[in-house]
Design an enzyme around this catalytic site. Structure first.
Site, short mmCIF file in Angstrom:
data_model
loop_
_atom_site.label_atom_id
_atom_site.label_comp_id
_atom_site.label_asym_id
_atom_site.label_seq_id
_atom_site.Cartn_x
_atom_site.Cartn_y
_atom_site.Cartn_z
CD GLU A 41 34.82 19.85 0.72
OE1 GLU A 41 35.66 20.75 0.92
OE2 GLU A 41 34.11 19.36 1.64
NE ARG B 63 2.76 -0.02 -3.66
CZ ARG B 63 3.30 1.06 -3.11
NH1 ARG B 63 2.81 2.25 -3.39
NH2 ARG B 63 4.31 0.95 -2.27
CB SER C 128 -0.91 0.01 1.23
OG SER C 128 -1.62 1.23 1.33
CB SER C 129 0.57 4.46 -1.74
OG SER C 129 -0.77 4.82 -1.43
CG ASP D 26 9.40 0.73 0.24
OD1 ASP D 26 10.14 0.66 -0.75
OD2 ASP D 26 8.16 0.54 0.19
N GLY E 290 13.97 6.03 -1.64
CA GLY E 290 14.97 7.06 -1.38
C GLY E 290 16.41 6.60 -1.52
CE1 TYR F 73 11.19 -0.39 -10.48
CE2 TYR F 73 12.23 1.78 -10.59
CZ TYR F 73 11.62 0.77 -9.86
OH TYR F 73 11.44 0.92 -8.51
CB CYS G 36 7.06 7.10 -6.03
SG CYS G 36 5.59 7.52 -5.07
CB SER H 259 13.73 6.06 -8.71
OG SER H 259 13.40 4.73 -9.02
#
Length: 504
Positions: free
Chosen positions: A486, A419, A263-264, A359, A361, A406, A320, A318
């Protein structure tokens, strides 16, 4: 007036680990990445299910099928078979994973007596399998008539229209075992007769399984394999909060070791009702994870509902676009830190430790080490695993570079409305994910090995030989935007692999 958080919502990119003392005994080869998967009374009992590496694959059609599950379990992690398919299809994938490591493999490359040599060659190129049973109907469960291996034909001396019946090793010349033979007995037969494979047949001589010598060798080469008490691979499966009364029994019957609500957003009565139904019908025998949440309140809600592990992250994947579509979510680092504090509070109060899964990031390998240092017990990864050979998507050539397809479960392609279900109509009203490509990265084994070596190396820089020790010793610092610049290559002329140059 709305509540405002005083601190900004931060991502992994905004943190670095500060090195600690590294004793001479702290080397990557000695780092143990074992970590709990489900709730348990820490300090009083062993965790019922633990991972040998802190990685699980996401509940996504572009990531986790039975092939991915076998490959990841071989390395010590676990896959959650995607639930955006029919109950029968998902249960069949789970069953294939459980049968695979048992050594009793249902053959998916079968021949009939009338199959031609040309078709055999084409089938070998398609599947990569060189051992092909011959049955009366050309199906896995047909009457065994013989077997074909590369030793049975020679392309330079045979016509491509030659039929299998003319060159196969016939049934009377085969060493076989009967249904009910244990894996140990089957392996003994293989070794005693110097075989590469052993057909298993029933009382009517119908083919049931094949046992391969190679499977025995696999465990010697992969000591971290994640196995159950019967030496079968562990596998998870995704469920939703709509058809769980039908889906859960089928997945449990197929052998799923752990379930997870896909589920989201997990801070909802829908998830609570799903967990309560599982507890009512299976007690604590069926393990079920839940999520996703991003704060203390969400964690407490699901922990008290009985979730076995809790996923953290909304909008950080990525593929979402939940944050830009709905304006809801939280930076993954901030969310993870908040939830892990709540996890520790819950443990202090109850004695029950509920593992936390980060889950979303994760962009770079070092983000995994940061996630573990911030308190995560393991990470669920989508994009990372989608890049490998073992993911179920096609490898394509895009502008001269190999890529893998993907897509998000909230994309128009997946249309996984379950979902994102909020109790409305059975449809995806708007998209919360995109359809994309990710750079192809070769085999999972090589990729995971390289990533985990980096994680272990960084842990040694912090003086830690285990994940709990990392969480105890880790020191984290926020970094400025100029500090991020840097940290990469800068103020030099960089050579690329084609010997061209770029200035940084």
């Amino acid at each position: 007036m709305a509540f405002y958080y005083e601190e900004p919502s931060r991502t992994f990119n905004e943190y670095l680990l500060v090195p600690g003392h590294t004793p001479a005994s702290c080397i990557p080869a000695k780092v143990d990445l074992k970590t709990p998967l489900v709730r348990y009374r820490k300090g009083q009992e062993e965790c019922p299910i633990s991972l040998n590496i802190p990685m699980v694959s996401a509940i996504m059609a572009a990531v986790s099928d039975d092939h991915m599950a076998v490959a990841l379990a071989t390395e010590g992690g676990i896959s959650f078979i995607y639930g955006n398919q029919t109950i029968e299809s998902e249960a069949a994938m789970v069953a294939r994973v459980k049968a695979y490591k048992a050594g009793f493999v249902v053959s998916d490359t079968n021949l009939s007596p009338d199959t031609t040599l040309e078709e055999v060659v084409a089938l070998k190129e398609q599947t990569g399998h060189s051992t092909m049973p011959v049955t009366d109907n050309g199906q896995a469960g047909g009457k065994l008539l013989g077997i074909v291996t590369e030793r049975d034909y020679r392309l330079s001396r045979m016509s491509l229209d030659t039929k299998v019946s003319e060159f196969m090793t016939p049934r009377e010349n085969l060493v076989v075992a009967t249904e009910g033979t244990s894996l140990k007995e089957a392996n003994d037969i293989i070794w005693d007769h110097k075989l590469n494979s052993l057909p298993i047949v029933d009382a009517n001589d119908n083919l049931c399984y094949l046992v391969f010598r190679q499977d025995y060798d696999t465990h010697k080469e992969n000591p971290l394999e994640l196995l159950d008490n019967e030496k079968r691979y562990l596998v998870g499966a995704g469920i939703n909060s709509r058809d769980y009364a039908e889906r859960v029994p089928a997945l449990v019957e197929a052998g799923a070791d752990v379930l997870c609500i896909d589920s989201s957003e997990g801070y909802s009565d829908w998830q609570k009702m799903t967990i309560e139904w599982v507890r009512e019908h299976y007690g604590n025998d069926v393990k079920i994870g839940a999520g996703n949440v991003v704060d203390r309140e969400g964690f407490r809600f699901l922990a008290e509902a009985g979730a076995d592990f809790i996923k953290v992250g909304i909008g950080g994947g990525s593929i979402c676009i939940t944050r830009e579509t709905k304006g809801i979510g939280r930076g993954q680092a901030t969310a993870l830190i908040d939830v892990c504090r709540a996890r520790d509070e819950y443990y202090e109060e109850t004695g029950v430790y509920v593992p936390v899964c980060s889950d979303g990031g994760i962009v770079y390998d070092y983000h995994m080490t940061l996630a573990l240092a911030m308190g995560a017990d393991f990470m669920m990864l989508g994009r990372y695993f989608a890049r490998f050979d073992e993911s179920p998507t096609e490898r394509v050539n895009v502008n001269g570079q190999y890529m893998k397809e993907y897509w998000g479960e909230g994309s128009a392609r997946a249309r996984n409305w379950q979902r994102y279900d909020l109790g409305g109509a059975a449809k995806l009203s708007f998209v919360e994910g995109v359809d994309s490509y990710v750079p192809y990265a070769g085999s999972l084994k090589d990729g995971v090995g390289g990533t985990l070596y980096k994680v272990k190396s960084t842990m040694c820089n912090c003086g830690a030989l285990s994940i709990p020790e990392l969480q105890e010793k880790a020191r984290l610092t926020l970094v400025s935007s100029t500090s991020i610049v840097e940290g990469g290559a800068h103020d030099v002329v960089v050579k690329d692999s084609q010997q061209s140059v770029s200035y940084r």
